[in-house]
Design an enzyme around this catalytic site. Structure first.
Site, PDB file in Angstrom:
ATOM      1  N   PHE A 152     -16.642   1.158  25.366  1.00  0.00           N
ATOM      2  CA  PHE A 152     -17.424   0.792  24.124  1.00  0.00           C
ATOM      3  C   PHE A 152     -18.960   1.091  24.398  1.00  0.00           C
ATOM      4  CE2 PHE A 152     -13.625  -1.868  23.388  1.00  0.00           C
ATOM      5  CZ  PHE A 152     -13.584  -1.749  22.099  1.00  0.00           C
ATOM      6  N   GLY A 153     -19.616   0.656  25.658  1.00  0.00           N
ATOM      7  CA  GLY A 153     -20.844   0.988  25.658  1.00  0.00           C
ATOM      8  C   GLY A 153     -21.443   2.471  25.796  1.00  0.00           C
TER       9      GLY A 153
ATOM     10  N   GLU B   6      -3.284 -14.186  23.886  1.00  0.00           N
ATOM     11  CA  GLU B   6      -2.795 -13.151  22.971  1.00  0.00           C
ATOM     12  C   GLU B   6      -1.388 -12.550  23.587  1.00  0.00           C
ATOM     13  OE1 GLU B   6      -6.937 -11.509  20.846  1.00  0.00           O
ATOM     14  OE2 GLU B   6      -6.159 -10.290  22.744  1.00  0.00           O
TER      15      GLU B   6
HETATM   16  C1  LIG Z   1      -6.958  -6.652  27.544  1.00  0.00           C
HETATM   17  C2  LIG Z   1      -8.329  -6.753  27.183  1.00  0.00           C
HETATM   18  C3  LIG Z   1      -8.744  -7.448  26.008  1.00  0.00           C
HETATM   19  C4  LIG Z   1      -9.824  -7.634  25.241  1.00  0.00           C
HETATM   20  N1  LIG Z   1     -10.015  -8.164  24.166  1.00  0.00           N
HETATM   21  C5  LIG Z   1     -11.296  -8.234  23.828  1.00  0.00           C
HETATM   22  C6  LIG Z   1     -11.546  -8.799  22.337  1.00  0.00           C
HETATM   23  O1  LIG Z   1     -10.631  -9.210  21.662  1.00  0.00           O
HETATM   24  N2  LIG Z   1     -12.756  -8.909  22.027  1.00  0.00           N
HETATM   25  C7  LIG Z   1     -13.809  -8.219  22.755  1.00  0.00           C
HETATM   26  O2  LIG Z   1     -14.818  -8.389  22.030  1.00  0.00           O
HETATM   27  N3  LIG Z   1     -13.784  -7.790  23.974  1.00  0.00           N
HETATM   28  C8  LIG Z   1     -12.551  -7.900  24.449  1.00  0.00           C
HETATM   29  N4  LIG Z   1     -12.247  -7.346  25.660  1.00  0.00           N
HETATM   30  C9  LIG Z   1     -13.212  -6.844  26.450  1.00  0.00           C
HETATM   31  C10 LIG Z   1     -13.914  -5.554  26.218  1.00  0.00           C
HETATM   32  O3  LIG Z   1     -13.043  -4.649  26.068  1.00  0.00           O
HETATM   33  C11 LIG Z   1     -15.033  -4.936  27.397  1.00  0.00           C
HETATM   34  O4  LIG Z   1     -16.090  -5.973  27.066  1.00  0.00           O
HETATM   35  C12 LIG Z   1     -15.695  -3.839  26.977  1.00  0.00           C
HETATM   36  O5  LIG Z   1     -14.591  -2.888  26.906  1.00  0.00           O
HETATM   37  C13 LIG Z   1     -16.690  -3.386  27.852  1.00  0.00           C
HETATM   38  O6  LIG Z   1     -17.325  -2.209  27.548  1.00  0.00           O
HETATM   39  P1  LIG Z   1     -18.003  -1.256  28.536  1.00  0.00           P
HETATM   40  O7  LIG Z   1     -18.314  -0.043  28.062  1.00  0.00           O
HETATM   41  O8  LIG Z   1     -18.888  -1.915  29.598  1.00  0.00           O
HETATM   42  O9  LIG Z   1     -16.697  -0.889  29.651  1.00  0.00           O
HETATM   43  P2  LIG Z   1     -15.335  -0.236  29.205  1.00  0.00           P
HETATM   44  O10 LIG Z   1     -14.886  -0.236  27.651  1.00  0.00           O
HETATM   45  O11 LIG Z   1     -14.478  -0.868  30.412  1.00  0.00           O
HETATM   46  O12 LIG Z   1     -15.662   1.164  29.768  1.00  0.00           O
HETATM   47  C14 LIG Z   1     -15.644   1.580  30.963  1.00  0.00           C
HETATM   48  C15 LIG Z   1     -15.398   3.153  31.163  1.00  0.00           C
HETATM   49  O13 LIG Z   1     -15.856   3.641  32.166  1.00  0.00           O
HETATM   50  C16 LIG Z   1     -14.815   4.484  32.797  1.00  0.00           C
HETATM   51  N5  LIG Z   1     -15.281   4.627  34.263  1.00  0.00           N
HETATM   52  C17 LIG Z   1     -15.152   3.239  35.258  1.00  0.00           C
HETATM   53  N6  LIG Z   1     -15.581   3.636  36.492  1.00  0.00           N
HETATM   54  C18 LIG Z   1     -15.670   5.121  36.269  1.00  0.00           C
HETATM   55  C19 LIG Z   1     -16.132   6.072  37.377  1.00  0.00           C
HETATM   56  N7  LIG Z   1     -16.208   5.749  38.561  1.00  0.00           N
HETATM   57  N8  LIG Z   1     -16.198   7.194  36.856  1.00  0.00           N
HETATM   58  C20 LIG Z   1     -16.027   7.920  35.630  1.00  0.00           C
HETATM   59  N9  LIG Z   1     -15.633   6.855  34.369  1.00  0.00           N
HETATM   60  C21 LIG Z   1     -15.449   5.656  34.976  1.00  0.00           C
HETATM   61  C22 LIG Z   1     -13.800   3.892  32.569  1.00  0.00           C
HETATM   62  O14 LIG Z   1     -12.603   4.811  32.694  1.00  0.00           O
HETATM   63  C23 LIG Z   1     -13.750   3.500  31.177  1.00  0.00           C
HETATM   64  O15 LIG Z   1     -13.528   4.455  30.054  1.00  0.00           O
HETATM   65  C24 LIG Z   1     -10.956  -7.297  26.277  1.00  0.00           C
HETATM   66  C25 LIG Z   1     -10.666  -6.620  27.557  1.00  0.00           C
HETATM   67  C26 LIG Z   1      -9.336  -6.442  27.905  1.00  0.00           C
HETATM   68  C27 LIG Z   1      -9.251  -5.853  29.391  1.00  0.00           C
END
Ligand SMILES: Cc1cc2nc3c(=O)[nH]c(=O)nc-3n(C[C@H](O)[C@H](O)[C@H](O)COP(=O)(O)OP(=O)(O)OC[C@H]3O[C@@H](n4cnc5c(N)ncnc54)[C@H](O)[C@@H]3O)c2cc1C
Length: 456
Positions: free
Chosen positions: A24-25, A185
């Site tokens: 997402f970020g 859920e």
């Molecule tokens: C089952 C589940 C249900 C959820 N339900 C909700 C909800 O209903 N509402 C809500 O708001 N939030 C929900 N969340 C939380 C939400 O999905 C996260 O807060 C959000 O995805 C965070 O975004 P991010 O960009 O920080 O990390 P992420 O979306 O997790 O993205 C991280 C990315 O970094 C990549 N990555 C990690 N390490 C490496 C590396 N070493 N090298 C290269 N790539 C790497 C991963 O592959 C991934 O694509 C849920 C989470 C889960 C697991």
């Protein structure tokens, strides 16, 4: 080791932005940089953007992979200044402004940058008991969803053929550890599957399934207002979910879970399917950034960032999303999306030669969880809703944030079908070896350091 020469050769004088993570970020930051005068490289170890909030629907047979996990290359095919790289980031040299990564075939990359955005998310935490993961997988990736899918559907298959009642009961007992949104859920969906949908295939046996939702906290959905906790509790109970709060899981093995209640008494729940929805741990990259910059790292492994999402003394390095600690923001999608947009805009401002921007400010759009096809809870912009209106609002919001019109329409179609026809499209088990505990784990090989983290 090879240097990522394509960007440098193609646009020798343009600043390079490296984004780690297409969740997402990272996705939001990358989109905000569309058309910016910079070459952007988005590195992820998976080839897709995963819409994690709907993962449980893949695990329970409603949606297919593609609907919640479009390929990053497809998403960015029209963004001329962006390149996607499939590689796992293994380290940083902040002095040399370099990211180190390794591709699936073992090629080592060095990616130079003028600006770096790290958005690597989080993984499960087992509170110092990583050995529980093989018996109680979590839900964080498509691989996890496939494993749970095989375990949940396989349990009905095995229960149907069990020769003893005790075996059947054990197969048809599902223990879900963690009563945050993910646990709630999942519990709701397994209840719908067993009590409402699978009787065509398995007769009345499916309805005997026992679904136990466990949490050490005194209520379900601790981060929600009290009234919504009560609604969720009531809905789950009416759907046949057994709720055990004030219940600490002290042991997990292939036979089930051991639980200590608030009086200190221990009891055992024999369950062949256990799901872990109890804790999260920031990506190990957060700790690496902390070590490299001197930033503090909290107990959940999150790196503390400045109010503008930069690391201390490193105005060119940003960290966002689940892996950071900033203003006590929760580890959910909205902070990650808004921070991504904010750092994208900050970089655009700097590319134009200006430096000053206001600190990041979070706009709280609320929180929601769906329990069944007519049950959900929503707390948004001062409105607290339960029941069908909450399900509709939940559906609207989730569809709006899915990537691509095809996926949005396909998802709505699947939901309508699931409700109207009382049917699920994705009920095939492709790997029956996954049915029993101890099979493959998360695709990220989650190297989460054990630590106590908040129940999400
Ligand atoms: C089952 C589940 C249900 C959820 N339900 C909700 C909800 O209903 N509402 C809500 O708001 N939030 C929900 N969340 C939380 C939400 O999905 C996260 O807060 C959000 O995805 C965070 O975004 P991010 O960009 O920080 O990390 P992420 O979306 O997790 O993205 C991280 C990315 O970094 C990549 N990555 C990690 N390490 C490496 C590396 N070493 N090298 C290269 N790539 C790497 C991963 O592959 C991934 O694509 C849920 C989470 C889960 C697991």
């Amino acid at each position: 080791m090879t240097t990522d020469s394509i960007d440098t050769a193609r646009n020798a004088n343009r600043p390079r932005v490296v984004i780690v993570g297409g969740g997402f970020g990272g996705l939001s930051a990358a989109r905000t940089l569309a058309g910016a005068d910079a070459d952007v490289t988005l590195v992820d170890r998976i080839n897709h953007h995963l819409f994690q909030p709907l993962l449980y629907q893949v695990a329970t047979g409603i949606l297919s992979d593609g609907q919640i996990a479009p390929p990053l290359r497809a998403i960015f095919s029209q963004q001329a200044n962006l390149r996607v790289r499939l590689a796992e980031v293994t380290g940083f040299d902040l002095e040399r402004r370099t990211v180190y990564a390794v591709t699936p075939d073992g090629e080592r990359l060095t990616l130079p940058y003028e600006y770096l955005i790290v958005a690597a998310g989080s993984s499960h935490a087992y509170f110092g008991h990583d050995e529980w993961e093989r018996f109680a997988p979590g839900l964080k990736s498509l691989t996890d969803a496939h494993l749970l899918h095989a375990r949940i559907l396989g349990a009905f298959e095995m229960g149907a053929e069990a020769s003893h009642d005790s075996d059947r009961e054990r197969w048809l007992t599902f223990a879900i550890v963690g009563a945050g949104p993910t646990g709630v859920e999942l519990a709701g969906q397994i209840a719908e599957l067993s009590h409402r949908l699978l009787s065509r295939e398995y007769g009345s046996m499916a309805q005997t399934a026992r679904i136990v939702l466990l949490d050490v906290a005194p209520t379900v959905l601790t981060s929600f207002p009290e009234r919504l906790q009560e609604i969720a509790h009531r809905d789950l109970a009416e759907m046949g979910v057994e709720i055990r709060t004030d219940a600490e899981v002290t042991r997990v093995d292939e036979e089930g879970v051991e639980v200590r209640d608030e009086t200190g008494k221990s009891f055992r729940i024999l369950a062949r399917t256990i799901v872990w929805a109890a804790g999260v741990q920031a990506s190990p990259l957060a700790r690496m950034l902390g070590q490299a910059s001197g930033a503090r790292v909290d107990r959940a492994g999150r790196v503390e960032v400045n109010p503008d999402c930069t690391l201390p003394g490193r105005p060119e390095v940003f960290a966002i999303g689940d892996m950071i600690s900033l203003d006590d923001l929760p580890g959910v999608a909205q902070p990650a999306i808004q921070e991504g947009r904010y750092v994208g805009r900050t970089i655009r401002t700097r590319l134009r030669g200006r430096r000053k921007r206001r600190p990041f400010r979070y706009l709280d759009k609320g929180t929601m969880a769906v329990i069944g096809h007519r049950q959900a809870v929503v707390d948004a912009f001062g409105i607290k809703l339960g029941g069908v209106p909450a399900v509709l609002l939940w559906g609207l919001v989730h569809v709006a944030y899915l990537v691509g019109w095809g996926n949005r329409l396909g998802t709505v179609g699947r939901w309508l079908w699931a409700i109207a026809a009382r049917d699920r499209r994705e009920l095939s088990i492709s790997d029956t070896a996954q049915i029993t505990a101890g099979h493959a784990l998360s695709e990220d090989g989650a190297s989460s350091a054990p630590a106590r983290a908040a129940v999400r």
